[in-house]
Design a protein around this motif. Structure first.
Motif, PDB file in Angstrom:
ATOM      1  N   MET A  63      33.884 -43.812 -29.921  1.00  0.00           N
ATOM      2  CA  MET A  63      33.576 -43.779 -28.488  1.00  0.00           C
ATOM      3  C   MET A  63      34.710 -44.434 -27.702  1.00  0.00           C
ATOM      4  SD  MET A  63      30.758 -42.918 -26.674  1.00  0.00           S
ATOM      5  CE  MET A  63      29.237 -43.586 -26.045  1.00  0.00           C
ATOM      6  N   ALA A  93      26.104 -55.294 -44.054  1.00  0.00           N
ATOM      7  CA  ALA A  93      27.442 -54.697 -44.039  1.00  0.00           C
ATOM      8  C   ALA A  93      27.345 -53.184 -43.870  1.00  0.00           C
ATOM      9  CB  ALA A  93      28.182 -55.035 -45.333  1.00  0.00           C
ATOM     10  N   PHE A  94      26.368 -52.563 -44.547  1.00  0.00           N
ATOM     11  CA  PHE A  94      26.209 -51.114 -44.434  1.00  0.00           C
ATOM     12  C   PHE A  94      25.848 -50.724 -42.995  1.00  0.00           C
ATOM     13  CE2 PHE A  94      23.576 -47.308 -44.361  1.00  0.00           C
ATOM     14  CZ  PHE A  94      24.443 -46.406 -44.953  1.00  0.00           C
ATOM     15  N   VAL A  95      24.829 -51.411 -42.457  1.00  0.00           N
ATOM     16  CA  VAL A  95      24.387 -51.109 -41.086  1.00  0.00           C
ATOM     17  C   VAL A  95      25.539 -51.332 -40.099  1.00  0.00           C
ATOM     18  CG1 VAL A  95      22.820 -51.856 -39.233  1.00  0.00           C
ATOM     19  CG2 VAL A  95      21.942 -51.543 -41.553  1.00  0.00           C
ATOM     20  N   ALA A  96      26.314 -52.382 -40.316  1.00  0.00           N
ATOM     21  CA  ALA A  96      27.462 -52.649 -39.435  1.00  0.00           C
ATOM     22  C   ALA A  96      28.456 -51.488 -39.484  1.00  0.00           C
ATOM     23  CB  ALA A  96      28.141 -53.953 -39.847  1.00  0.00           C
ATOM     24  N   GLY A  97      28.678 -50.936 -40.675  1.00  0.00           N
ATOM     25  CA  GLY A  97      29.587 -49.798 -40.813  1.00  0.00           C
ATOM     26  C   GLY A  97      29.067 -48.574 -40.069  1.00  0.00           C
ATOM     27  N   VAL A  98      27.758 -48.328 -40.177  1.00  0.00           N
ATOM     28  CA  VAL A  98      27.169 -47.155 -39.523  1.00  0.00           C
ATOM     29  C   VAL A  98      27.305 -47.257 -38.003  1.00  0.00           C
ATOM     30  CG1 VAL A  98      25.057 -45.811 -39.168  1.00  0.00           C
ATOM     31  CG2 VAL A  98      25.532 -46.786 -41.410  1.00  0.00           C
ATOM     32  N   ILE A  99      27.189 -48.485 -37.472  1.00  0.00           N
ATOM     33  CA  ILE A  99      27.304 -48.668 -36.014  1.00  0.00           C
ATOM     34  C   ILE A  99      28.768 -48.730 -35.581  1.00  0.00           C
ATOM     35  CG2 ILE A  99      26.733 -50.203 -34.077  1.00  0.00           C
ATOM     36  CD1 ILE A  99      24.235 -51.033 -35.658  1.00  0.00           C
ATOM     37  N   ALA A 100      29.627 -49.295 -36.438  1.00  0.00           N
ATOM     38  CA  ALA A 100      31.038 -49.472 -36.064  1.00  0.00           C
ATOM     39  C   ALA A 100      31.749 -48.137 -35.851  1.00  0.00           C
ATOM     40  CB  ALA A 100      31.769 -50.290 -37.133  1.00  0.00           C
ATOM     41  N   LEU A 101      31.417 -47.136 -36.690  1.00  0.00           N
ATOM     42  CA  LEU A 101      32.148 -45.865 -36.583  1.00  0.00           C
ATOM     43  C   LEU A 101      31.980 -45.180 -35.217  1.00  0.00           C
ATOM     44  CD1 LEU A 101      33.705 -43.562 -38.589  1.00  0.00           C
ATOM     45  CD2 LEU A 101      31.819 -42.412 -37.424  1.00  0.00           C
ATOM     46  N   PRO A 102      30.741 -44.951 -34.754  1.00  0.00           N
ATOM     47  CA  PRO A 102      30.626 -44.326 -33.422  1.00  0.00           C
ATOM     48  C   PRO A 102      31.194 -45.208 -32.312  1.00  0.00           C
ATOM     49  CG  PRO A 102      28.459 -44.976 -34.266  1.00  0.00           C
ATOM     50  CD  PRO A 102      29.424 -45.123 -35.393  1.00  0.00           C
ATOM     51  N   LEU A 103      31.136 -46.523 -32.511  1.00  0.00           N
ATOM     52  CA  LEU A 103      31.698 -47.436 -31.518  1.00  0.00           C
ATOM     53  C   LEU A 103      33.211 -47.218 -31.400  1.00  0.00           C
ATOM     54  CD1 LEU A 103      30.117 -49.540 -29.901  1.00  0.00           C
ATOM     55  CD2 LEU A 103      30.854 -51.274 -31.540  1.00  0.00           C
ATOM     56  N   VAL A 114      34.458 -39.115 -29.236  1.00  0.00           N
ATOM     57  CA  VAL A 114      33.113 -38.566 -29.038  1.00  0.00           C
ATOM     58  C   VAL A 114      32.587 -38.992 -27.679  1.00  0.00           C
ATOM     59  CG1 VAL A 114      32.421 -38.470 -31.473  1.00  0.00           C
ATOM     60  CG2 VAL A 114      32.079 -40.580 -30.180  1.00  0.00           C
TER      61      VAL A 114
END
Lengths: 134, 145
Positions: free
Chosen positions: B69, B56-66, B74
């Motif tokens: 974008m 869930a944490f890793v998904a959050g880190v990737i979801a934000l820039p996605l 950005v």
């Protein structure tokens, strides 16, 4: 509930990396380049993050358990051993060469996907090797 | 290449990073260390660990820039050296070091220092100094970056 909290922590952390400039390897490398185009910005990232975390951790420490997990899972080692030092040296070399550490590498899967085609799987391979040989 | 000095953005970003670390500890009882969270998703797995929280944490880190974008907030960021072999080698050494040394910039540099962990303070000084020497050699002596 803990998954929602963890996901939100991921979002906030990621926003912090993007806003602060940590996700830009040119800025990271310039922070580390004292004899050239030094950009001290990232010192401010550390100041902001450590200020909030040291106060926040102290407040959290007054709770007997986390909000939605059975117990705190904290590192408790105190010894300075060889793997700690050699690991930090290897990490510093890779960080200096590329300007990416693991958090920004995750963010860069989106913002710098071309570069992550080679760096990201190799980073995971390095992590796996360190795990296997520990 | 010169980059702009951005003390306020960086300070605010740092505050967000610190807040995320507090949220993670408060809610999930975990240290927000990306190398630890990420490497424990790799085999061999330990049954006692909460894999879903890490995913869930890793998904959050990737979801934000996605999201940023897609919504045009950005744009993409170039690497300092685009050679795939160079990036791959740097990634290998970087990933290896973070797990061998039990932490990276977030785990040791932010969380460990905030907890006044002696190990983290030493590790952070060592990887910062090593990285600075590496940049000096790679940029000023070898011209790679």
């Amino acid at each position: 509930m803990r998954l929602v909290i963890s996901f939100i922590a991921g979002l906030v952390f990621s926003a912090g990396l993007v806003v602060s400039g940590m996700a830009n390897p040119a800025k990271v490398v310039n922070f580390l380049d004292f004899s050239g185009s030094w950009d001290p910005s990232l010192a401010f990232v550390m100041i902001g993050a450590i200020a909030v975390a040291s106060i926040g951790f102290r407040l959290v420490g007054e709770n007997s358990k986390p909000f939605s997990a059975p117990r705190f899972d904290l590192p408790n080692r105190k010894d300075i051993d060889r793997p700690l030092i050699s690991g930090a040296i290897f990490f510093g070399v890779g960080w200096g060469l590329s300007g990416y550490c693991p958090g920004p590498a995750l963010v860069s899967l989106v913002l710098s996907s071309q570069a992550m085609l080679s760096l990201f799987p190799m980073m995971l391979l390095g992590m796996w090797i360190a795990k296997k040989t520990a | 290449m010169e980059t702009l000095f951005t003390p306020w953005h960086s300070l605010f970003g740092g505050i967000l990073i610190g807040s995320a670390a507090v949220l993670m500890l408060w809610g999930c009882g975990q240290i927000l260390g990306v190398s630890g969270l990420l490497s424990r998703l790799l085999p061999p797995w330990s049954s006692s660990q909460d894999i879903k929280v890490r995913v869930a944490f890793v998904a959050g880190v990737i979801a934000l820039p996605l999201l940023a974008m897609v919504s045009g907030q950005v744009s993409s960021i170039p690497p300092v050296n685009g050679n795939p072999l160079y990036l791959g080698l740097a990634g290998l050494v970087m990933g290896y070091g973070t797990v061998r040394g039990n932490g990276c910039t977030s785990g040791h540099g932010v969380c460990g220092i905030s907890r006044l962990s002696q190990r983290s303070i030493v590790a952070t000084l060592v990887f910062m100094a090593t990285a600075a020497v590496t940049v000096y050699i790679a940029r000023h002596l070898l011209g790679w970056i």
